[in-house]
Write a protein that holds these residues in place. Sequence first.
Motif, PDB file in Angstrom:
ATOM      1  N   GLU A  52     -11.143  33.739 -79.248  1.00  0.00           N
ATOM      2  CA  GLU A  52     -11.683  32.784 -78.290  1.00  0.00           C
ATOM      3  C   GLU A  52     -11.426  31.361 -78.766  1.00  0.00           C
ATOM      4  O   GLU A  52     -11.476  31.073 -79.960  1.00  0.00           O
ATOM      5  CB  GLU A  52     -13.190  32.987 -78.089  1.00  0.00           C
ATOM      6  N   THR A  74     -14.285  28.523 -71.966  1.00  0.00           N
ATOM      7  CA  THR A  74     -13.820  29.381 -73.049  1.00  0.00           C
ATOM      8  C   THR A  74     -12.567  30.110 -72.600  1.00  0.00           C
ATOM      9  O   THR A  74     -12.524  30.677 -71.501  1.00  0.00           O
ATOM     10  CB  THR A  74     -14.893  30.409 -73.443  1.00  0.00           C
ATOM     11  N   THR A 118     -12.226  27.149 -77.199  1.00  0.00           N
ATOM     12  CA  THR A 118     -13.025  26.441 -76.203  1.00  0.00           C
ATOM     13  C   THR A 118     -12.460  25.052 -75.933  1.00  0.00           C
ATOM     14  O   THR A 118     -11.664  24.512 -76.703  1.00  0.00           O
ATOM     15  CB  THR A 118     -14.484  26.294 -76.669  1.00  0.00           C
ATOM     16  N   THR A 130     -10.170  33.210 -73.568  1.00  0.00           N
ATOM     17  CA  THR A 130     -10.081  34.435 -74.361  1.00  0.00           C
ATOM     18  C   THR A 130      -8.653  34.952 -74.335  1.00  0.00           C
ATOM     19  O   THR A 130      -8.089  35.205 -73.261  1.00  0.00           O
ATOM     20  CB  THR A 130     -11.039  35.511 -73.833  1.00  0.00           C
ATOM     21  N   ASP A 182     -17.975  19.712 -72.894  1.00  0.00           N
ATOM     22  CA  ASP A 182     -18.974  20.767 -72.725  1.00  0.00           C
ATOM     23  C   ASP A 182     -19.840  20.592 -71.485  1.00  0.00           C
ATOM     24  O   ASP A 182     -20.966  21.065 -71.446  1.00  0.00           O
ATOM     25  CB  ASP A 182     -19.879  20.845 -73.960  1.00  0.00           C
ATOM     26  N   THR A 210     -11.668  24.446 -81.121  1.00  0.00           N
ATOM     27  CA  THR A 210     -12.654  23.839 -80.223  1.00  0.00           C
ATOM     28  C   THR A 210     -12.039  22.771 -79.322  1.00  0.00           C
ATOM     29  O   THR A 210     -12.754  21.963 -78.742  1.00  0.00           O
ATOM     30  CB  THR A 210     -13.808  23.221 -81.034  1.00  0.00           C
ATOM     31  N   ARG A 260     -18.576  23.750 -70.696  1.00  0.00           N
ATOM     32  CA  ARG A 260     -17.531  24.120 -71.647  1.00  0.00           C
ATOM     33  C   ARG A 260     -16.802  25.348 -71.112  1.00  0.00           C
ATOM     34  O   ARG A 260     -17.426  26.284 -70.623  1.00  0.00           O
ATOM     35  CB  ARG A 260     -18.142  24.425 -73.024  1.00  0.00           C
TER      36      ARG A 260
END
Length: 439
Positions: free
Chosen positions: A396, A407, A398, A409, A402, A363, A405
């Motif tokens: 994934e 992401t 992140t 991949t 936020d 995260t 946010r």
Amino acid sequence: MRTPFRSRRTVLTGGAAALVLTLTISPAAGAGTDAAPRQSGSLVLVGGGLKDDNTQVYGEIIERAGGTKARIGVITASSVPASQDPYAGDPDKCSNSECNGEYYSKVFKRHGAADAQWIPIDLDHISNADADAVVRQVNSMSGFFFGGGDQSRYLTTLLNGAAHTDSKVLAAIRAKLAAGAVVAGSSAGAQITAGTDMVTGGESYEGLRDGSSPGYFEDATRLGYEPEGGFGFLRSGLIDTHTGAYGREGRAMRLAADTGHDRVYALEENTALVVEHPGGPRERVRVLGPRGVAVFDLRRARVQGEASARGTAGRHGTWSLSGVRYDYLTDGDRYDPRLRLTLPAAGKRPLAPLSTTPVPANTDVFYSVANPAGVPYSFLTTARALAATRAQRTAEATTYEDGPRFTVTFAKTPGFTTWSGDGATPQTLTGMSIVVAGR
């Protein structure tokens, strides 16, 4: 070191009627097409944090400068001058251009150079950049090392203002490189070798959110760049430094996308990118040291977002980047910029993933300065965890922030391979796909 001046954000607004477009980055727009003289010499570019006991890197520089006959000219004009250092008179506390030059000179001699001398150019001695005596000193050297600090000071001291033309000293160094000398640098000293759109500062999250803008700025989080670039010794890709240690993968991709470059060399600390024949058709690179170098290839990248033109920013949450190829090279690996081909070092073999453990949650993929519990090399950690497992084809991660946010991949697309020297640990990665999307 982190540079103290950073870029001011530019945000375009337009309500519901704002233009949304897709940009396909063309190789013709990339740094590899910049006009550059062919060089017979070489570059040894370190991502910062060069330790004084790194015999691999110092030894490489010295060997390329003539081995036991090597004479190294040390340039530390990116440091503050003695007049701005309150500890200038204390050899144990000083951190200015002259005492930093003395430090590197001693390190090079300790590693076997016949001689190493400070080239006396800094903000207190700008006129020396055109002094014939200093040019003669440069011409007596067989290699050069640019120290870290703030690359804007190199622009101020060694280039002629808005004209961006060489001082006499820089012209002499450029001629020595063309004739076969080695030019090395660490942190800002590596950044300054870049061609157009040299990064000047910024953090990954703010860069992804707000885009990049030309200039140097007080806000350390804003993604900025110098359109005219640095000295232009390496033009086959953008350069970034301290990459994993500061979580700069995001800013590297955003700057390349904003400025139309199709490749980034993202250098890790205490590790060198060795470049043979920079600027010519025979240009080749090799990685040397305990960490690695990431190559982000944006040839087939697609940008989606509001007004993705050069030097502008996307509306919050609308910007995304897909189709980025990510290679991560480690010690001994080679890379052919013309063929865009990674060649793992002898002794490394493809590693078949055996683990069935899922990739751990991440995260804080860009190691945010806002996260006190953040971990360096977070992006690479997720990439390697995906490479090591057969339980997943994608993973994934992140951003810590936020608003929006983002992401990231990671995907093992056809052709992806991980390579290992010990038969168990993922070291080199080739052909991983990266997508960055704001939500």
